[in-house]
Design a protein around this motif. Structure first.
Motif, PDB file in Angstrom:
ATOM      1  N   THR A 118       0.830  -1.207   0.000  1.00 22.23           N
ATOM      2  CA  THR A 118       0.000   0.000   0.000  1.00 22.23           C
ATOM      3  C   THR A 118       0.862   1.254   0.000  1.00 22.23           C
ATOM      4  O   THR A 118       0.606   2.199  -0.756  1.00 22.23           O
ATOM      5  CB  THR A 118      -0.929   0.017   1.234  1.00 22.23           C
ATOM      6  N   LYS A 119       1.898   1.246   0.819  1.00 17.86           N
ATOM      7  CA  LYS A 119       2.796   2.395   0.890  1.00 17.86           C
ATOM      8  C   LYS A 119       3.608   2.527  -0.392  1.00 17.86           C
ATOM      9  O   LYS A 119       3.837   3.644  -0.886  1.00 17.86           O
ATOM     10  CB  LYS A 119       3.726   2.244   2.093  1.00 17.86           C
ATOM     11  N   ALA A 120       4.026   1.391  -0.952  1.00 18.48           N
ATOM     12  CA  ALA A 120       4.786   1.422  -2.201  1.00 18.48           C
ATOM     13  C   ALA A 120       3.932   1.985  -3.331  1.00 18.48           C
ATOM     14  O   ALA A 120       4.415   2.764  -4.169  1.00 18.48           O
ATOM     15  CB  ALA A 120       5.269   0.014  -2.551  1.00 18.48           C
ATOM     16  N   ARG A 121       2.650   1.599  -3.374  1.00 19.86           N
ATOM     17  CA  ARG A 121       1.737   2.141  -4.384  1.00 19.86           C
ATOM     18  C   ARG A 121       1.578   3.656  -4.228  1.00 19.86           C
ATOM     19  O   ARG A 121       1.508   4.394  -5.216  1.00 19.86           O
ATOM     20  CB  ARG A 121       0.364   1.467  -4.274  1.00 19.86           C
ATOM     21  N   GLU A 122       1.517   4.095  -2.987  1.00 22.09           N
ATOM     22  CA  GLU A 122       1.362   5.529  -2.734  1.00 22.09           C
ATOM     23  C   GLU A 122       2.573   6.311  -3.252  1.00 22.09           C
ATOM     24  O   GLU A 122       2.423   7.327  -3.929  1.00 22.09           O
ATOM     25  CB  GLU A 122       1.177   5.778  -1.237  1.00 22.09           C
ATOM     26  N   ILE A 123       3.766   5.812  -2.947  1.00 21.41           N
ATOM     27  CA  ILE A 123       4.978   6.486  -3.406  1.00 21.41           C
ATOM     28  C   ILE A 123       5.079   6.441  -4.924  1.00 21.41           C
ATOM     29  O   ILE A 123       5.412   7.437  -5.572  1.00 21.41           O
ATOM     30  CB  ILE A 123       6.220   5.833  -2.755  1.00 21.41           C
ATOM     31  N   GLU A 124       4.774   5.287  -5.502  1.00 22.96           N
ATOM     32  CA  GLU A 124       4.802   5.154  -6.961  1.00 22.96           C
ATOM     33  C   GLU A 124       3.813   6.115  -7.601  1.00 22.96           C
ATOM     34  O   GLU A 124       4.080   6.695  -8.672  1.00 22.96           O
ATOM     35  CB  GLU A 124       4.476   3.714  -7.355  1.00 22.96           C
ATOM     36  N   GLY A 125       2.677   6.326  -6.956  1.00 23.19           N
ATOM     37  CA  GLY A 125       1.681   7.264  -7.475  1.00 23.19           C
ATOM     38  C   GLY A 125       2.230   8.680  -7.515  1.00 23.19           C
ATOM     39  O   GLY A 125       2.012   9.418  -8.490  1.00 23.19           O
TER      40      GLY A 125
END
Length: 250
Positions: free
Chosen positions: A197-204
């Motif tokens: 979830t955090k990785a998706r946020e940063i990637e976003g």
């Protein structure tokens, strides 16, 4: 930047000295904050990077238990200059400092006026150098949309672009004569983010080219007079969102 050692005799001398030191210190206690460093092997004698790494391992090591509140923010080239001379422990070249620190001194052609300016500036310069020497724990801040590479699914991490080499250096525009280098940048090149979830946020944020903010906490280890450079040991890295929320740290 840690310059490559070109003179083979110098390489041999440094490496031999390090081998001797490593043998002598084998039974010495290792500080809790400093990781044990392996001694250079004979195969490393002709490898300037290996020798440079071994040399860096002999520098003073920061204490990882130091609270983040004890780190002072560094955001000026003048601060770098004062830290440099604080670490150098040599007679202070007041004229050289005044050239970049005082616009009035730099403009003046009157030798008496310049002497008066140096006299007036000396106490302040001494105070700034003493303050910098007493505060070797510093924090560097950077804000940009391209701080990281895209997510590495195999390593579950984001690569920090500025930390993929120990040879990079940085400076501030108000005084670019004095620079900062990191002796262990590559140890912090991969920012681990195992939570999807955090990785998706940063990637976003990266896909939208949003400005992320990164705080790099460092310990000033030494000064390199050949490059007017302060050598820093990275202690901690923290990544923040555009709204100043902590996203990841190591």
């Amino acid at each position: 930047m840690i310059r490559s050692i070109r003179n083979s005799a110098l390489v041999l001398a440094q490496a031999s000295l390090l081998l001797s030191l490593a043998a002598c210190n084998k039974s010495a206690d290792t500080a809790a904050s400093a990781p044990a460093a392996s001694a250079p092997s004979l195969a490393d004698l002709n490898n300037p990077k290996a020798v440079a790494k071994a040399v860096n391992n002999t520098l003073p090591q920061g204490d990882k238990a130091t609270p983040l509140t004890s780190y002072r923010k560094l955001d000026s080239g003048h601060q770098v200059m004062f830290l440099y001379f604080g670490m150098l422990n040599l007679p202070v070249p007041y004229e050289d400092i005044a050239e970049v620190y005082s616009a009035e001194y730099a403009r003046s052609n009157d030798s008496f006026q310049r002497k008066d300016i140096i006299k007036a500036l000396t106490p302040r310069i001494d105070q700034e150098i003493a303050r910098a020497k007493a505060s070797p724990y510093i924090m560097l801040e950077q804000s940009a949309s391209n701080l990281l590479e895209r997510y590495n699914f195999d390593k579950k991490s984001f690569t920090i672009k500025e930390m993929t080499s120990n040879d990079r250096y940085t400076y501030f525009n108000d005084n670019s004569r004095y620079t900062l280098g990191q002796t262990n940048a590559t140890d912090f090149s991969a920012l681990p983010v195992t939570d999807e979830t955090k990785a998706r946020e940063i990637e976003g944020y990266l896909s939208k080219y949003a400005n992320l903010r990164m705080e790099v906490y460092c310990f000033a280890q030494d000064a390199d007079p050949s490059a007017r450079r302060v050598k820093l040991q990275v202690m901690k890295v923290r990544l923040f969102s555009p709204s100043n929320q902590l996203l990841a740290e190591m």
